[in-house]
Design an enzyme around this catalytic site. Structure first.
Site, short mmCIF file in Angstrom:
data_model
loop_
_atom_site.label_atom_id
_atom_site.label_comp_id
_atom_site.label_asym_id
_atom_site.label_seq_id
_atom_site.Cartn_x
_atom_site.Cartn_y
_atom_site.Cartn_z
N GLY A 22 0.91 -1.30 0.01
CA GLY A 22 -0.09 -0.03 0.10
C GLY A 22 0.83 1.20 -0.13
O GLY A 22 1.99 1.11 -0.24
N HIS A 23 0.23 2.47 0.40
CA HIS A 23 0.95 3.94 0.10
C HIS A 23 1.02 4.38 1.72
O HIS A 23 1.30 5.33 1.75
CB HIS A 23 0.17 4.64 -0.61
CG HIS A 23 0.30 4.16 -2.14
ND1 HIS A 23 -0.40 4.91 -3.19
CD2 HIS A 23 0.82 3.20 -2.80
CE1 HIS A 23 -0.26 4.39 -4.30
NE2 HIS A 23 0.13 3.14 -4.15
#
Length: 388
Positions: free
Chosen positions: A231-232
Site C-alpha cells: 500500500g501507500h
C-alpha cells in the site's frame, strides 16, 4: 393474593424482557435467495426497513451463503439502535447498473453496528482500468453516521475505496481485514473526510493505495495496531487544492507496522494558493515499525500525482506540531526522512525522537535525510543524522 402478585411479577418480567430484547430480521425470511446470481437487494432493503422501524434494538441478519447485491442504501434515522450482522458473503455487481459510486451505503444513522465475521467481495478485477460510462464502486460507505462500531468483517478486492466515512462522529473500526492486490488502482483501505472521533485499531490492510487516508476537515483520529502492506501507507491528505477545504487536526498513530509499502508516515498537500488559511497540526506518530519501505517518513508540500501539474507555487497549507517518536526499521530507498515543506508556510515545531532507519540491503551506502523550509528539533538516537 400471593398467586396474583406472583403472576403480575411474571407479566412485568416478560414485558421488560421484550423491551430489552433485540428483534431479529433475517434476510432469508424476506426471500433472499443466496445463490450468488440473483439480485437479493429488495430482500435486504425490506429487512432493513422493518428493522429500522423497530422501537427496540434490532438486527438485520445475513446468514451464511452468497448474496449478490446491486448498489444499495441503508438509510435512517432509525427508531432505535440497529445492527447489520453479516455472516455470509456479499458480491458486488461487475457492471454497475446505476450511477452511484458506493456499493453498500449507510446514511443518517446513530448507534449502528456492522459485524458478524462475513465478507464483502467487491470483484474489483472486473473494474480496475475500466474506461466505460459506469463508475466503479467504493465498497462500503458511511455518511452522517454517529456513535457506531464496525468490526469483525473482511473486505476483498474493492473496485475503488474499501471503506469511506463522510461527516461521521465517534466511529470505531476494529478487527477488520482489508485486502486487494498491490497494483490495484485507488483501492484505499479506509478513507475519511469531515469526520471526527474516529478510532481504528487491530486492522490488517493490504491495498494498492493508501492504507488509511485522512482528508479535509478530519479531527481527533486515533490509529493503533494497524498492519499496512502493500500500500501507500497512512496519509494525511492530500489536501490544500480547493478553497472549500478545512483543517486537519489531532491525529495520533501508534504501534503500527508498515511492510513493503511505498510510503509509511506521509503528509501531502498540493502546491496551490489558497484564499483562506488552512492547516494540518497536532499530529503524533509513535512506536512505529518500518520493514522494507521506500519512503518511511515524508512531508510533501509539492504533491503532484501526475506528471503535468503546471507551474508549482508554494503550498498554502501550514503544517505544525508534528512529532515522530520511536520509529525503527529498514528502508528500500535512499532517503529515510524527507521534509519538503512550503517556502511561504514553513513547517513549524517538527520533532524527532529516536529515529533509526537503515538500508534493507547490505549496501555500505548510508541513507540520507532531506529537509527544506522546516523548523523543529530532535533528541535521542538519530540514524541517519537528522537534517533539522
Amino acid at each position: 393474593m400471593a398467586r396474583w402478585i406472583i403472576l403480575m411479577c411474571l407479566l412485568i418480567s416478560i414485558v421488560e424482557a421484550r423491551r430489552h430484547c433485540s428483534h431479529i430480521y433475517n434476510v432469508r425470511n424476506y426471500d433472499a435467495i443466496a445463490n450468488g446470481k440473483n439480485d437479493d437487494s429488495k430482500a435486504f432493503l425490506k429487512a432493513w426497513s422493518d428493522a429500522c422501524k423497530s422501537r427496540v434494538s434490532a438486527s438485520v441478519v445475513v446468514p451464511e451463503g452468497t448474496y449478490r447485491l446491486n448498489p444499495i442504501v441503508f438509510t435512517g434515522p432509525c427508531k432505535a439502535s440497529i445492527t447489520f450482522k453479516l455472516k455470509g458473503t456479499l458480491i458486488a455487481p461487475t457492471n454497475n447498473p446505476s450511477t452511484g459510486t458506493t456499493w453498500i451505503d449507510f446514511r443518517y444513522l446513530n448507534h449502528l453496528t456492522v459485524t458478524g465475521g462475513g465478507k464483502l467481495d467487491g470483484q474489483g478485477a472486473s473494474a480496475w482500468g475500466r474506461k466505460n460510462a459506469h463508475p466503479v464502486l467504493m465498497t462500503m460507505g458511511f455518511a452522517f453516521v454517529n456513535n457506531s462500531n464496525i468490526n469483525g468483517i473482511r473486505s476483498i478486492n474493492s473496485q475503488n475505496v474499501h471503506i469511506t466515512m463522510f461527516m461521521c462522529e465517534n466511529i470505531t473500526l476494529s478487527h477488520l481485514t482489508i485486502t486487494a492486490p498491490g497494483q490495484s488502482p485507488n483501492t484505499d483501505g479506509i478513507k475519511m473526510a469531515r469526520s471526527q472521533g474516529i478510532n481504528i485499531n487491530n486492522v490488517h490492510i493490504a491495498t494498492g493505495d493508501d492504507c488509511v487516508a485522512i482528508l479535509t476537515g478530519t479531527k481527533n483520529v486515533n490509529i493503533s495496531n494497524v498492519y499496512c502492506g502493500p500500500g501507500h501507507g497512512i496519509s494525511v491528505g492530500s489536501f490544500g487544492s480547493n478553497s472549500d477545504e478545512f483543517d486537519i487536526e489531532d491525529i495520533f498513530v501508534k504501534n503500527c507496522t508498515f511492510k513493503g509499502t511505498s510510503n509509511a508516515l506521509r503528509i501531502k498537500t498540493w502546491a496551490s494558493p489558497l484564499d483562506h488559511p488552512l492547516k494540518a497540526s497536532n499530529i503524533v506518530y509513535e512506536d512505529i515499525t518500518i520493514i522494507d519501505v521506500e519512503h518511511p517518513i515524508n512531508i510533501d508540500q509539492e504533491y503532484c500525482p501526475s506528471a503535468n501539474c503546471g507551474n508549482k507555487v508554494s503550498s498554502g497549507v501550514k503544517i505544525s506540531n508534528v512529532s515522530y517518536r520511536n520509529i525503527r526499521g529498514t528502508c528500500q530507498g535512499d532517503v529515510a526522512v524527507s521534509f519538503k515543506c512550503s517556502e511561504s508556510n514553513p513547517c513549524q515545531d517538527i520533532s524527532l525522537e529516536n529515529i533509526v532507519l537503515k538500508r534493507s540491503t547490505s549496501s555500505r551506502e548510508t541513507l540520507t535525510n532531506r529537509c527544506s523550509h522546516v523548523n523543529g528539533a530532535f533528541s535521542g538516537e538519530q540514524f541517519p543524522p537528522s537534517c533539522i
